[in-house]
Scaffold this motif. Structure first.
Motif, PDB file in Angstrom:
ATOM      1  N   ALA A 160      -7.897   3.489  -9.076  1.00 60.75           N
ATOM      2  CA  ALA A 160      -9.280   4.211 -10.518  1.00 60.75           C
ATOM      3  C   ALA A 160      -8.420   5.098 -10.184  1.00 60.75           C
ATOM      4  O   ALA A 160      -8.451   5.286 -11.270  1.00 60.75           O
ATOM      5  N   TYR A 161      -7.902   5.890  -9.713  1.00 57.34           N
ATOM      6  CA  TYR A 161      -6.856   6.996 -10.017  1.00 57.34           C
ATOM      7  C   TYR A 161      -5.941   6.650 -11.741  1.00 57.34           C
ATOM      8  O   TYR A 161      -5.758   7.950 -12.330  1.00 57.34           O
ATOM      9  N   SER A 162      -5.014   5.826 -10.823  1.00 54.08           N
ATOM     10  CA  SER A 162      -3.927   5.827 -11.638  1.00 54.08           C
ATOM     11  C   SER A 162      -4.784   5.433 -13.166  1.00 54.08           C
ATOM     12  O   SER A 162      -4.014   6.353 -14.199  1.00 54.08           O
ATOM     13  N   LEU A 163      -5.648   4.004 -13.299  1.00 54.55           N
ATOM     14  CA  LEU A 163      -5.776   3.937 -14.712  1.00 54.55           C
ATOM     15  C   LEU A 163      -6.664   4.755 -14.972  1.00 54.55           C
ATOM     16  O   LEU A 163      -6.330   5.211 -16.204  1.00 54.55           O
ATOM     17  N   GLU A 164      -7.357   5.641 -14.557  1.00 57.02           N
ATOM     18  CA  GLU A 164      -8.189   7.086 -14.947  1.00 57.02           C
ATOM     19  C   GLU A 164      -6.864   8.252 -15.711  1.00 57.02           C
ATOM     20  O   GLU A 164      -7.364   8.426 -16.767  1.00 57.02           O
ATOM     21  N   GLN A 165      -6.014   8.636 -15.093  1.00 60.20           N
ATOM     22  CA  GLN A 165      -4.948   9.245 -15.826  1.00 60.20           C
ATOM     23  C   GLN A 165      -4.430   9.047 -16.565  1.00 60.20           C
ATOM     24  O   GLN A 165      -3.894   9.467 -17.819  1.00 60.20           O
ATOM     25  N   LEU A 166      -4.308   7.214 -17.444  1.00 58.31           N
ATOM     26  CA  LEU A 166      -3.915   6.632 -17.641  1.00 58.31           C
ATOM     27  C   LEU A 166      -4.535   6.367 -19.448  1.00 58.31           C
ATOM     28  O   LEU A 166      -4.744   5.903 -20.284  1.00 58.31           O
ATOM     29  N   GLY A 167      -6.116   7.117 -19.078  1.00 52.56           N
ATOM     30  CA  GLY A 167      -6.811   6.492 -20.219  1.00 52.56           C
ATOM     31  C   GLY A 167      -7.615   5.670 -20.321  1.00 52.56           C
ATOM     32  O   GLY A 167      -8.591   5.568 -21.054  1.00 52.56           O
ATOM     33  N   GLU A 196       1.100  -0.815  -0.116  1.00 51.01           N
ATOM     34  CA  GLU A 196       0.009  -0.055  -0.372  1.00 51.01           C
ATOM     35  C   GLU A 196       0.933   0.911  -0.400  1.00 51.01           C
ATOM     36  O   GLU A 196       0.707   2.477  -0.568  1.00 51.01           O
ATOM     37  N   LEU A 197       2.463   1.401   1.206  1.00 57.04           N
ATOM     38  CA  LEU A 197       2.960   2.466   0.952  1.00 57.04           C
ATOM     39  C   LEU A 197       3.527   2.411  -0.358  1.00 57.04           C
ATOM     40  O   LEU A 197       3.541   3.500  -1.138  1.00 57.04           O
ATOM     41  N   LEU A 198       4.067   1.437  -1.329  1.00 52.43           N
ATOM     42  CA  LEU A 198       4.444   1.251  -1.993  1.00 52.43           C
ATOM     43  C   LEU A 198       3.580   2.566  -3.669  1.00 52.43           C
ATOM     44  O   LEU A 198       4.349   2.791  -4.239  1.00 52.43           O
ATOM     45  N   ALA A 199       2.388   1.423  -4.020  1.00 50.56           N
ATOM     46  CA  ALA A 199       1.050   2.323  -4.514  1.00 50.56           C
ATOM     47  C   ALA A 199       0.889   3.527  -4.205  1.00 50.56           C
ATOM     48  O   ALA A 199       1.386   4.077  -5.009  1.00 50.56           O
ATOM     49  N   THR A 200       1.278   4.193  -2.578  1.00 58.10           N
ATOM     50  CA  THR A 200       0.920   5.244  -2.649  1.00 58.10           C
ATOM     51  C   THR A 200       2.477   5.877  -3.161  1.00 58.10           C
ATOM     52  O   THR A 200       1.801   7.470  -3.779  1.00 58.10           O
ATOM     53  N   LEU A 201       3.323   6.593  -2.775  1.00 58.56           N
ATOM     54  CA  LEU A 201       4.591   7.184  -3.195  1.00 58.56           C
ATOM     55  C   LEU A 201       4.766   6.784  -5.275  1.00 58.56           C
ATOM     56  O   LEU A 201       4.866   7.703  -5.380  1.00 58.56           O
ATOM     57  N   TYR A 202       4.174   5.537  -5.610  1.00 55.38           N
ATOM     58  CA  TYR A 202       4.736   6.096  -7.755  1.00 55.38           C
ATOM     59  C   TYR A 202       3.112   6.796  -7.292  1.00 55.38           C
ATOM     60  O   TYR A 202       3.879   8.068  -8.344  1.00 55.38           O
ATOM     61  N   PHE A 203       1.980   6.668  -6.743  1.00 53.06           N
ATOM     62  CA  PHE A 203       0.927   7.631  -7.374  1.00 53.06           C
ATOM     63  C   PHE A 203       1.378   8.728  -7.002  1.00 53.06           C
ATOM     64  O   PHE A 203       1.146  10.217  -8.078  1.00 53.06           O
ATOM     65  N   ASP A 204       1.691   9.120  -5.918  1.00 54.79           N
ATOM     66  CA  ASP A 204       1.800  10.672  -5.636  1.00 54.79           C
ATOM     67  C   ASP A 204       3.327  11.437  -6.157  1.00 54.79           C
ATOM     68  O   ASP A 204       3.112  11.946  -6.659  1.00 54.79           O
ATOM     69  N   ALA A 205       4.524  10.241  -7.017  1.00 57.31           N
ATOM     70  CA  ALA A 205       5.029  10.535  -7.874  1.00 57.31           C
ATOM     71  C   ALA A 205       4.621  11.111  -9.313  1.00 57.31           C
ATOM     72  O   ALA A 205       5.347  11.396  -9.721  1.00 57.31           O
ATOM     73  N   GLY A 206       3.874  10.854  -9.326  1.00 58.09           N
ATOM     74  CA  GLY A 206       2.853  11.009 -10.386  1.00 58.09           C
ATOM     75  C   GLY A 206       3.171   9.787 -11.565  1.00 58.09           C
ATOM     76  O   GLY A 206       3.438   9.338 -13.185  1.00 58.09           O
ATOM     77  N   GLN A 207       4.119   8.543 -11.352  1.00 55.52           N
ATOM     78  CA  GLN A 207       4.539   7.306 -12.094  1.00 55.52           C
ATOM     79  C   GLN A 207       2.587   6.974 -12.119  1.00 55.52           C
ATOM     80  O   GLN A 207       2.961   5.393 -11.220  1.00 55.52           O
ATOM     81  N   PHE A 208       2.202   7.184 -12.832  1.00 54.85           N
ATOM     82  CA  PHE A 208       1.072   6.296 -13.157  1.00 54.85           C
ATOM     83  C   PHE A 208       0.929   4.798 -13.314  1.00 54.85           C
ATOM     84  O   PHE A 208      -0.046   3.966 -12.588  1.00 54.85           O
ATOM     85  N   THR A 209       1.773   4.019 -14.262  1.00 54.70           N
ATOM     86  CA  THR A 209       1.922   2.669 -14.425  1.00 54.70           C
ATOM     87  C   THR A 209       2.002   2.260 -13.853  1.00 54.70           C
ATOM     88  O   THR A 209       1.394   1.044 -13.824  1.00 54.70           O
ATOM     89  N   SER A 210       3.474   2.329 -12.871  1.00 58.13           N
ATOM     90  CA  SER A 210       3.593   1.333 -12.188  1.00 58.13           C
ATOM     91  C   SER A 210       2.861   1.866 -11.050  1.00 58.13           C
ATOM     92  O   SER A 210       2.485   0.658  -9.659  1.00 58.13           O
TER      93      SER A 210
END
Length: 237
Positions: free
Chosen positions: A112-119, A75-89
């Motif tokens: 949900a938000y990452s996949l949305e950002q990726l279109g 959960e923490l790793l996914a959060t770090l990727y998201f906050d850094a704008g690395q939406f695929t990761s």
């Protein structure tokens, strides 16, 4: 993503480190594992303090490898990727976690938000829907409704907006919309849902119902620019 940031802050404050989930009958190996976990946790916290995200991610990856049944670290790793704008990761990390724990609200939200950002709205939609079912978060329900509308699932979208409208909390919760001068206008979630309802009816060429929905939206938020523009367009249909 406020809940994600709160989760991260709370976990950083924890002084204890979870042991590996597998049972280890060797006391010496158990103690060694505990010390390694504690050491990596300290380095992770220091890396976060100094905003050294590559080191923080590396330590989380090591903790995940060593503690495969502990969902806190993914959960923490996914959060770090998201906050850094690395939406695929972020999406991959969240989806991997959901394979192990499909009840993780954090993983559902990040996916949900990452996949949305990726279109990938068609893939993001079920995660928004499930996040609402688990948490009752009305904003996730609104996102679901908008995506359902965008994907031409009009009846599902109408059902979602009506659920928002009926929920008393929707009158108090706010949502922001961009304006022409690069500002943000906040309106109640109920007003936003009524505006979306009008848009759905416009798509169905139902002029009368569309105008009624836009008028209801504006009765709650008279300055709602998007609803004002949509009302003008509906009247000209």
């Amino acid at each position: 993503m406020n809940k994600i940031n709160i989760l991260l802050a709370l976990l950083l404050c924890l002084g204890t480190v979870a042991y590996a989930q597998e049972q280890n009958t060797n006391p010496q190996e158990t103690e060694t594992l505990r010390k390694r976990n504690e050491g990596d946790q300290r380095v992770y916290q220091l890396a976060m303090r100094y905003n050294d995200l590559p080191v923080a991610r590396m330590k989380l990856l090591e903790l995940i490898e060593r503690n495969p049944n502990n969902n806190r670290y993914p959960e923490l790793l996914a959060t770090l990727y998201f906050d850094a704008g690395q939406f695929t990761s972020a999406a991959v990390a969240a989806l991997d976690l959901l394979e192990k724990n499909d009840q993780s609200a954090t993983a559902l939200e990040i996916a949900a938000y990452s996949l949305e950002q990726l279109g990938a709205m068609d893939r993001a939609l079920p995660h928004f829907e499930r996040h609402y079912l688990i948490t009752g978060n009305l904003f996730s329900l609104y996102k679901s409704a908008y995506m359902q509308f965008s994907l031409n699932k009009e009846e599902e979208a109408l059902n979602s907006v009506n659920m928002i409208i009926r929920d008393r909390k929707s009158t108090d919760e706010l949502i922001g919309f961009p304006t022409n001068n690069n500002d943000t206008q906040e309106v109640s979630l109920k007003a936003a849902a009524l505006n979306l309802k009008g848009m759905i009816y416009m798509g169905q060429k139902n002029k009368e119902e569309a105008i009624e929905a836009f008028n209801e939206s504006l009765s709650l938020s008279p300055d709602f620019l998007l609803a004002q523009e949509n009302l003008k367009e509906a009247r000209s249909m």
